[in-house]
Design a protein around this motif. Structure first.
Motif, short mmCIF file in Angstrom:
data_model
loop_
_atom_site.label_atom_id
_atom_site.label_comp_id
_atom_site.label_asym_id
_atom_site.label_seq_id
_atom_site.Cartn_x
_atom_site.Cartn_y
_atom_site.Cartn_z
N ALA A 21 0.56 -0.98 0.17
CA ALA A 21 -0.14 0.15 -0.40
C ALA A 21 0.72 1.38 0.34
O ALA A 21 0.21 2.32 -0.47
CB ALA A 21 -0.75 0.39 1.24
N ASN A 22 1.95 1.20 0.81
CA ASN A 22 2.49 2.54 0.14
C ASN A 22 3.24 2.53 -0.84
O ASN A 22 3.42 1.94 -1.98
CB ASN A 22 4.37 1.99 0.68
CG ASN A 22 5.65 2.93 0.94
OD1 ASN A 22 5.18 4.31 0.12
ND2 ASN A 22 6.58 3.22 1.89
N PRO A 23 2.92 4.30 -0.90
CA PRO A 23 2.39 5.05 -2.90
C PRO A 23 3.78 4.93 -3.28
O PRO A 23 4.21 4.28 -4.46
CB PRO A 23 2.01 5.95 -2.47
CG PRO A 23 1.94 6.30 -0.78
CD PRO A 23 2.19 4.93 -0.32
N TRP A 24 5.63 5.32 -2.22
CA TRP A 24 7.05 5.20 -3.10
C TRP A 24 6.85 3.57 -2.74
O TRP A 24 7.47 3.42 -4.22
CB TRP A 24 7.03 4.85 -1.59
CG TRP A 24 7.67 7.34 -1.68
CD1 TRP A 24 6.44 7.57 -0.43
CD2 TRP A 24 8.14 7.68 -2.42
NE1 TRP A 24 6.90 9.13 -0.24
CE2 TRP A 24 7.14 9.21 -1.48
CE3 TRP A 24 8.55 8.01 -3.05
CZ2 TRP A 24 7.80 10.71 -1.81
CZ3 TRP A 24 8.76 9.55 -4.28
CH2 TRP A 24 8.41 10.80 -2.90
N ASN A 25 6.53 2.74 -2.91
CA ASN A 25 7.12 1.37 -3.10
C ASN A 25 6.19 0.72 -4.22
O ASN A 25 6.89 0.35 -5.37
CB ASN A 25 5.89 0.04 -1.77
CG ASN A 25 6.73 0.51 -0.58
OD1 ASN A 25 8.02 0.61 -0.90
ND2 ASN A 25 6.92 -0.54 0.78
N ILE A 26 4.79 1.38 -4.87
CA ILE A 26 4.49 1.03 -5.56
C ILE A 26 4.84 1.85 -7.14
O ILE A 26 5.33 1.25 -8.02
CB ILE A 26 2.86 1.52 -5.66
CG1 ILE A 26 2.83 1.20 -4.82
CG2 ILE A 26 2.14 1.93 -7.01
CD1 ILE A 26 0.85 1.42 -4.12
N VAL A 27 5.49 2.66 -6.41
CA VAL A 27 5.98 3.65 -8.08
C VAL A 27 7.91 3.20 -7.58
O VAL A 27 8.26 3.06 -9.13
CB VAL A 27 6.11 5.37 -7.92
CG1 VAL A 27 4.94 5.93 -7.46
CG2 VAL A 27 7.17 6.17 -6.32
N THR A 28 8.00 2.84 -6.87
CA THR A 28 9.79 2.18 -7.46
C THR A 28 9.02 1.03 -8.39
O THR A 28 9.83 0.00 -9.06
CB THR A 28 10.01 1.91 -5.81
OG1 THR A 28 10.17 2.63 -5.21
CG2 THR A 28 11.33 0.59 -5.91
N ARG A 29 8.34 0.48 -8.21
CA ARG A 29 7.69 -0.80 -8.62
C ARG A 29 7.74 -0.39 -10.55
O ARG A 29 7.90 -1.19 -10.99
CB ARG A 29 6.60 -1.88 -7.92
CG ARG A 29 6.98 -3.46 -8.79
CD ARG A 29 5.07 -3.67 -8.37
NE ARG A 29 4.04 -3.66 -8.22
CZ ARG A 29 2.98 -2.63 -7.53
NH1 ARG A 29 4.05 -3.04 -6.43
NH2 ARG A 29 1.83 -2.89 -7.65
N TYR A 30 6.90 0.50 -10.60
CA TYR A 30 6.71 1.45 -11.76
C TYR A 30 8.50 1.18 -12.55
O TYR A 30 8.40 1.03 -13.71
CB TYR A 30 5.69 2.69 -11.77
CG TYR A 30 4.05 1.83 -10.97
CD1 TYR A 30 3.85 0.71 -11.42
CD2 TYR A 30 3.31 2.91 -10.61
CE1 TYR A 30 2.41 1.03 -11.06
CE2 TYR A 30 2.32 2.83 -10.23
CZ TYR A 30 1.40 1.76 -10.75
OH TYR A 30 0.74 1.74 -9.78
N MET A 31 8.61 1.61 -11.57
CA MET A 31 10.31 2.73 -12.37
C MET A 31 10.70 0.76 -13.16
O MET A 31 11.56 0.68 -13.70
CB MET A 31 10.94 3.52 -11.60
CG MET A 31 12.21 3.24 -11.64
SD MET A 31 13.24 4.59 -10.19
CE MET A 31 13.47 2.79 -8.92
N GLU A 32 10.98 -0.25 -11.38
CA GLU A 32 11.54 -1.41 -12.47
C GLU A 32 10.93 -2.34 -13.36
O GLU A 32 11.80 -2.41 -13.85
CB GLU A 32 11.78 -1.51 -10.50
CG GLU A 32 12.40 -1.79 -9.75
CD GLU A 32 11.97 -2.23 -8.37
OE1 GLU A 32 12.76 -2.99 -7.62
OE2 GLU A 32 11.35 -3.01 -8.21
N GLU A 33 10.22 -1.33 -13.51
CA GLU A 33 8.94 -2.32 -14.60
C GLU A 33 8.95 -1.90 -15.85
O GLU A 33 8.71 -2.11 -17.42
CB GLU A 33 7.65 -2.93 -13.80
CG GLU A 33 7.68 -3.65 -13.07
CD GLU A 33 6.18 -4.21 -12.71
OE1 GLU A 33 4.89 -2.99 -12.83
OE2 GLU A 33 6.03 -4.96 -11.68
#
Length: 222
Positions: A21-33
């Motif tokens: 749920a942490n938005p920073w983790n979500i955007v990090t995943r977006y960057m990695e993908e």
């Protein structure tokens, strides 16, 4: 399962859910993908634009808005554009976005498609866009660029392409090769060879040709 084990498992699940749920983790995943994200430009600031992803304020540098120089950044306000996350720093509350990579990939794909439509042997019109010591680059009608090597400019030997061409000249060229996305062109291939001039030899009339021995020896003194 003991009560302690149950509590440990419940805590682990909670932490996993918190991380997801942490938005920073979500955007990090977006960057990695390398995920493409459609965003709306919500504001213009010094040096770029602002858009929000997962509630986080993202900054798009002006150099990352387009493939070319952006003279009027204000024109992007409230526009929807595709971006990728290129930098995430939760500690510094920093989220950087970019549209440039996506635009470059689309441009390359469009270029490949136009290249597939070009056939070796085809004759095209174009404009000389730059001149180098080794040849001239010609911008074709399909917005592709090709090289006319100095050896393919003229059927006569030239010291420099500038002896024949100038930037802005309109030329007709023939496609003589396509390799690794590069187009080889020729002007020389379109130059018709000069017709060989054959001199007419005047042939004497039949009656003027002597055939007797007397005709052959009459001028010989014994």
């Amino acid at each position: 399962m003991s009560e302690q084990e149950l509590q440990t498992e419940t805590m682990a699940d909670y932490e996993d859910q918190f991380d997801v749920a942490n938005p920073w983790n979500i955007v990090t995943r977006y960057m990695e993908e390398g995920k493409n994200l459609l965003v709306k430009v919500e504001g213009i600031v010094n040096g770029g634009a602002i858009a929000y992803i997962e509630g986080l304020r993202g900054f798009i540098p002006v150099s990352r808005l387009s493939l070319s120089y952006v003279e009027n950044v204000e024109s992007y306000l409230l526009k929807e554009i595709e971006v990728r996350v290129i930098e995430v720093n939760q500690v510094e509350n920093k989220l950087v976005l970019s549209a440039k990579e996506i635009l470059k990939e689309k441009e390359n794909e469009e270029k490949k498609q136009r290249l597939r439509e070009v056939e070796v042997g085809s004759i095209l019109d174009g404009t000389v866009e730059s001149i180098q010591t080794y040849g001239a680059f010609v911008r074709l009608q399909n917005n592709l660029s090709g090289l006319v090597h100095i050896s393919q400019i003229s059927d006569k030997r030239i010291k420099s392409p500038k002896d024949v061409l100038a930037v802005g000249d309109t030329v007709t060229v023939k496609v003589i090769g396509i390799k690794d996305g590069k187009i080889s062109l020729s002007m020389k291939a379109l130059i018709e060879p000069e017709e060989e001039v054959i001199e007419e030899v005047e042939i004497p009339e039949t009656e003027e040709i002597g055939t007797s021995l007397g005709d052959l020896f009459k001028n010989i003194q014994l």
